[in-house]
Design an enzyme around this catalytic site. Structure first.
Site, PDB file in Angstrom:
ATOM      1  CG  MET A   1      -2.353   0.335   0.790  1.00 10.99           C
ATOM      2  SD  MET A   1      -4.036  -0.397   1.708  1.00 10.99           S
ATOM      3  CE  MET A   1      -3.995  -0.059   3.222  1.00 10.99           C
ATOM      4  CB  CYS A   2       2.215   4.156  -0.353  1.00  8.01           C
ATOM      5  SG  CYS A   2       3.768   3.115  -0.017  1.00  8.01           S
ATOM      6  N   GLY A   3       0.325   5.774   0.847  1.00  9.62           N
ATOM      7  CA  GLY A   3      -0.634   6.942   0.749  1.00  9.62           C
ATOM      8  C   GLY A   3      -0.052   7.875  -0.132  1.00  9.62           C
ATOM      9  NE  ARG A  32      -3.607   4.271   0.236  1.00  9.80           N
ATOM     10  CZ  ARG A  32      -4.333   3.250  -0.418  1.00  9.80           C
ATOM     11  NH1 ARG A  32      -5.714   2.977  -0.186  1.00  9.80           N
ATOM     12  NH2 ARG A  32      -3.730   2.329  -1.344  1.00  9.80           N
TER      13      ARG A  32
END
Lengths: 298, 228
Positions: A1-3, A32
């Site tokens: 994930m990651c934001g 995230r």
């Protein structure tokens, strides 16, 4: 994930609030990417002076007399503003390379996070809300900002492995996804003189765009070219001194929402990141198309 | 009517309240305000109630819906109405990727556009999109109907089984084993029924083309049965 979040202002009246708006956007994306966070803020571009954002694991000792050390070595006045583990060193533009050389030789534990006339980059391991507050993001002003919350998949959870990555003056990139041909590409870019700080795949994407822009392309052209040369999953948000770009790979698994009004262009990995922006109720909100370059320049 | 303000009420409380409703409930009308892009709004409802959500939602809104009529007055994030069983979900704005994925029944209406992978692995749901849909839509679609008034992106209906696809605009490309098929009388009737059910008027069934499986992939060859 990651934001990912990004905000590119069109309305000057919002510039004093850039940090506060970006702070709200970034801290919505903690879920995230809870392991590290970072952000780039583009302030008013300085004339004849360059900013070097520095980071140190031992800020108390490393930054204590750094301004005197640098000004003594280059023979010019410098300014040093310390913020937690980071510091922004301002030097005359024509002394930038000299100052960097002094840093490398005499302050080896100090890392250079970014250089340029407008950009400042702050990034650390930690929960995004605490990273944002230790660097006082909410108080910052500027023209555009890009933030990232990281859930590491491809390389270690370290300060240098956090985003944004800056590989050229006033340039930065954040990435959600994973690249599969980054080792080959890193080798080719090294051969052409690019240097790398990490084994991170996203740094390769940043360096690739820098390499293309060094060839004379603008950000939009460099992003278009990257669709041929980068393999893997990616949603990129990229900043330059006066530009803001977005690109998703053709499969486009990684989420992205954009909003545009007369006052701003905004990016969020999720719509939640955008809900507190002024006028969001009437903004044009859309999902960027796969394999399509979006690019704004002031 | 019950109005729940998600700026004041925890999402979990809302969903638990909705899960308590059953066939004979007196609280048949619900309104949710300030969803602010929240994920999993009105997931897993199993009661004949109507839920109007005023604003845009995040991931998985109305997933696994049974019986309820859910309307999002805004746009929806990824996975709206995922694995819906019955009832109706309507999005007045756009929907992100994999809208209606694996849906087994009911009707999903998207009044704007849907992004990639719309109706992926659908298993009986009917999906009607007034706008256009993105790439890889109806991938491995097993049964049900996907009606698109606008255009379809790349690789429509790749590895499709028995779902029926009706597209009014252009199809950028068809996926493996998906072909255009004749619109016979029964298909015009079926499509007219789907459009009526979705509340769409002013379009003719003759404006649509039908797509489906040519049943030539290895999965359709009995000699490959041992491979699974």
């Amino acid at each position: 994930m990651c934001g990912i979040v990004g905000l590119f202002l069109k309305d000057k009246a919002l510039e004093p609030h850039l940090g506060a708006l970006t702070n709200e956007m970034l801290t919505t994306m903690c879920g995230r990417g809870p392991d590290s966070a970072g952000f780039a803020v583009y302030g008013d571009a300085l004339n004849d002076r360059a900013k070097i954002t520095l980071q140190s694991p031992n800020p108390a000792t490393d930054f204590a007399n750094l301004d005197r050390l640098i000004s003594g070595a280059i023979g010019h006045e410098v300014d040093l503003r310390v913020k937690s583990t980071h510091a922004v060193l301002t030097v005359p533009s024509d002394q930038l390379e000299a100052a960097k050389a002094v840093l490398r030789s005499q302050a080896p534990s100090v890392r250079i996070m970014a250089t340029g006339s407008a950009i400042e980059i702050y990034k650390e391991v930690g929960y995004p809300t605490s990273v944002a507050s230790r660097f006082e993001l909410a108080k910052m002003s500027g023209t555009h900002a890009i933030g990232h919350t990281r859930m590491a998949t491809e390389s270690a959870v370290t300060t240098l492995g956090s985003h944004p990555f800056s590989t050229g003056p006033d340039q930065c990139l954040v990435h959600n996804g994973s690249l599969s041909n980054h080792n080959n590409l890193r080798r080719e870019l090294r051969h052409d003189g690019m240097t790398f700080e990490t084994e991170n795949d996203s740094e390769v994407a940043a360096a690739y765009l820098t390499w293309r822009m060094n060839q004379g392309m603008n950000l939009g052209e460099a992003l278009t070219k990257s669709l041929d040369d980068l393999d893997g999953f990616f949603t990129f948000v990229v900043g330059t001194k006066n530009g803001f770009g977005v690109l998703r790979d053709p499969i486009a698994c990684k989420p992205a929402v954009m909003a545009e009004t007369d006052q701003y262009v905004a990016f969020g990995s999720e719509y939640r990141a955008l809900v507190n922006l002024p006028g969001i109720e009437t903004a044009k909100v859309w999902e960027p198309e796969p394999g399509t370059v979006y690019f704004w320049e002031r | 009517m019950r109005t729940i303000d998600l700026a004041k009420t925890a999402l979990r409380d809302l969903n638990q309240d909705l899960h308590r409703q059953s066939a004979g409930t007196n609280e048949a009308r619900w309104e949710v305000i300030n969803p602010m892009g929240s994920h999993a709004v009105a997931v897993g409802v199993d009661a004949p109630i109507t839920i109007d959500i005023r604003g845009s939602v995040g991931y998985y809104c109305a997933g696994m819906n049974k019986q309820a009529i859910v309307t999002v007055h805004g746009s929806a994030g990824p996975g709206v109405a995922e694995n819906m069983m019955s009832g109706e979900v309507r999005i007045t704005g756009d929907a992100s990727q994999y809208a209606g994925a694996t849906g087994r029944g009911g009707l999903l209406v998207i009044e704007g556009n849907a992004a990639s992978r719309c109706g992926v692995s659908m298993k009986g749901i009917d999906i009607v999109v007034k706008g256009s849909i993105g790439h890889m839509s109806a991938f491995m679609a097993q049964s049900g109907h996907l009606v698109v008034l606008g255009d379809a992106g790349d690789a429509l209906g790749d590895s499709i089984y028995e779902a029926k696809l009706y597209v009014r605009g252009t199809v950028k490309s068809l996926g493996a084993d998906c072909i255009e098929k004749d619109m016979r009388a029964e298909h015009h009737d079926e499509l007219a029924g789907l459009l009526a059910k979705a509340g769409i008027s002013g379009v003719q069934t003759s404006e649509f083309k039908r797509y489906g499986s040519s049943r030539k992939l290895y999965t359709f060859n009995i000699d490959n049965a041992d491979a699974y």
